[in-house]
Scaffold this active site. Sequence first.
Site, PDB file in Angstrom:
ATOM      1  N   SER A   1     -13.111  27.199 -27.553  1.00 45.59           N
ATOM      2  CA  SER A   1     -13.241  25.905 -28.798  1.00 45.59           C
ATOM      3  C   SER A   1     -12.419  25.933 -30.231  1.00 45.59           C
ATOM      4  CB  SER A   1     -14.661  25.963 -29.404  1.00 45.59           C
ATOM      5  OG  SER A   1     -14.985  25.177 -30.574  1.00 45.59           O
TER       6      SER A   1
ATOM      7  N   ASN B   1      -2.426  -2.965  12.822  1.00 40.96           N
ATOM      8  CA  ASN B   1      -3.879  -2.405  12.811  1.00 40.96           C
ATOM      9  C   ASN B   1      -4.128  -1.602  13.288  1.00 40.96           C
ATOM     10  OD1 ASN B   1      -3.900  -4.847  11.570  1.00 40.96           O
ATOM     11  ND2 ASN B   1      -5.016  -6.395  12.573  1.00 40.96           N
TER      12      ASN B   1
ATOM     13  N   HIS C   1     -39.820  25.032 -10.498  1.00 38.45           N
ATOM     14  CA  HIS C   1     -39.780  24.208 -11.472  1.00 38.45           C
ATOM     15  C   HIS C   1     -39.659  24.996 -13.376  1.00 38.45           C
ATOM     16  CE1 HIS C   1     -42.899  22.461 -10.031  1.00 38.45           C
ATOM     17  NE2 HIS C   1     -44.174  23.329 -10.177  1.00 38.45           N
TER      18      HIS C   1
ATOM     19  N   GLU D   1     -19.033  22.654 -15.469  1.00 38.67           N
ATOM     20  CA  GLU D   1     -19.207  21.739 -15.963  1.00 38.67           C
ATOM     21  C   GLU D   1     -18.082  20.893 -14.699  1.00 38.67           C
ATOM     22  OE1 GLU D   1     -20.513  23.671 -20.213  1.00 38.67           O
ATOM     23  OE2 GLU D   1     -19.239  21.953 -20.146  1.00 38.67           O
TER      24      GLU D   1
ATOM     25  N   SER E   1       0.614  -1.427   0.411  1.00 40.42           N
ATOM     26  CA  SER E   1      -0.069   0.023  -0.088  1.00 40.42           C
ATOM     27  C   SER E   1       0.359   0.879   0.347  1.00 40.42           C
ATOM     28  CB  SER E   1      -1.139   0.023   1.476  1.00 40.42           C
ATOM     29  OG  SER E   1      -0.165  -0.357   2.059  1.00 40.42           O
TER      30      SER E   1
ATOM     31  N   LYS F   1     -17.029  30.904 -29.161  1.00 43.99           N
ATOM     32  CA  LYS F   1     -17.046  30.205 -28.231  1.00 43.99           C
ATOM     33  C   LYS F   1     -16.429  30.247 -26.867  1.00 43.99           C
ATOM     34  CE  LYS F   1     -19.310  26.754 -28.353  1.00 43.99           C
ATOM     35  NZ  LYS F   1     -20.630  26.193 -28.056  1.00 43.99           N
TER      36      LYS F   1
HETATM   37  N1  ARG Z   1      -1.383  -1.183   5.110  1.00 50.05           N
HETATM   38  C1  ARG Z   1      -2.324  -1.963   5.437  1.00 50.05           C
HETATM   39  C2  ARG Z   1      -3.666  -0.808   5.980  1.00 50.05           C
HETATM   40  O1  ARG Z   1      -3.613   0.279   4.683  1.00 50.05           O
HETATM   41  C3  ARG Z   1      -1.713  -1.327   7.251  1.00 50.05           C
HETATM   42  C4  ARG Z   1      -2.255  -2.315   8.129  1.00 50.05           C
HETATM   43  C5  ARG Z   1      -1.872  -3.809   7.610  1.00 50.05           C
HETATM   44  N2  ARG Z   1      -2.024  -4.372   8.768  1.00 50.05           N
HETATM   45  C6  ARG Z   1      -2.197  -5.962   8.707  1.00 50.05           C
HETATM   46  N3  ARG Z   1      -2.477  -6.972   9.571  1.00 50.05           N
HETATM   47  N4  ARG Z   1      -1.649  -6.580   7.731  1.00 50.05           N
HETATM   48  O2  ARG Z   1      -5.151  -1.504   5.960  1.00 50.05           O
END
Ligand code: ARG
Length: 464
Positions: A277, A110, A156, A290, A23, A283
Amino acid sequence: MAQLWGGRFTRQTDQLVYDFNASIRFDQRFYKQDIEGSRAHAKMLEKQGILTQEEGRQIQEGLDSILRDVEEGKLKITSEYEDIHSFVEANLIRRIGDAGKKLHTGRSRNDQVALDMKLYVRDEIAAVDEELKSLLTTLLTLMKENLHTFMPGFTHLQKAQPVTLAHHLGAYFEMFKRDRQRLKDIRKRMNLCPLGSGALAGTTYPLDREYTACLLGFDGPTLNSMDSVSDRDYLIEFLSALAMIMMHLSRFCEEIITWNTNEYHFVEIDDAYSTGSSIMPQKKNPDIAELVRGKTGRVYGALMQMLTTMKGLPLAYNKDMQEDKELAFDAMDTTKGCIALFEGMLRTMKFHPDVMAGSAVHGFTNATDAADYLVGKGVPFRDAHGIIGRMVLYCLDKNCALDDLSLDEFRKFSPAFDEGIYDAISLKTCVDRRLTIGAPGPEAMRRACDAEQEWLETFNILDK
Ligand code: ARG
């Protein structure tokens, strides 16, 4: 591949799996929050005697130097690390050795990622709030300048009754004001610290969770460690608030696009906020409005994605939750960008008061007032409604406004009319007399502006 685990594995992670699982590409965004959380955790570990003072000092210095080097571009965050947590820890160990290996005592990624995301969202709430504040400031300035700028109010999309530009803009002021209040509510509800929840079941170390919560500016620690690591409600609430802001912007854009057409010509968007444009030389297009309208779908998408990602997850942490980042970050960037661009477009836009007032006069927006005039002369309202209806038909045939009829013509429809009718149905009278709280009459609007001004000066997202 730099991973924080591997002891129980006998074979390397497959490269495709590594890339799929990692990640770092997107969670590097919260390097600052990750380091801030680690500093608080280490400080608490030291206070509790879990780390020595010397270890604590080394960790603080190491984390400081990592933060500094990342910000100065001396230390690059690369895909060699699985995630931002691994990046920080690996670099800390590289810099200070064994003390660095103790940072993760009593912590899991976590609760770490739960904290990082909360800290990031909290910062983003403040940033969005700032953008909204400057949009509201611009709106209020325009409102005060346009208390007497008459225009048709619509229902409306048909001309209904006369209002003022201040009144019309004031409706949007209310929407964005509620958006700020909503952000404040969310911030207040989410401001509990998950750090110290461990992987899911807390920890046996004597952590002082009150202390880390306080160090990180939370109102206190969360009360259930399983919920702490698996809660993303606050993010869903935030995405919902962003979706609502975009919905408000999108409605406003829709109106500006309409007002900017050749047919309406109520406004002209500044050259700096328009595009041309490649083929049609004449234009000048409202692309920015938009695009803001268009990007609304994208922010709704992030909200739907997050709700869907969470709906089947058993307690507690599941890797699905890593998907809480990319679209959510995009939604935050998109919304902030759209508010800022919209504010600039609004501030530089030219309004055409004559066209607006002309449109109000020629749209029979004073028909209700004409009926009310007859009521004042003793005609029952239902009869008055019928009389004015027939007069409108007559005017449509003659292609004129009620105001253009002679007194003789008025009297042909009802003998109750006299000279006073012209003043009674003039645009100025129709608007000026609408003085109930919240109505467009300039005196009522001036009072509303004062109240909005006071709110704008005193509202603070951090207040309890
Ligand atoms: N990259 C993970 C997330 O964004 C971090 C937590 C990872 N924990 C794990 N038990 N794999 O959720």
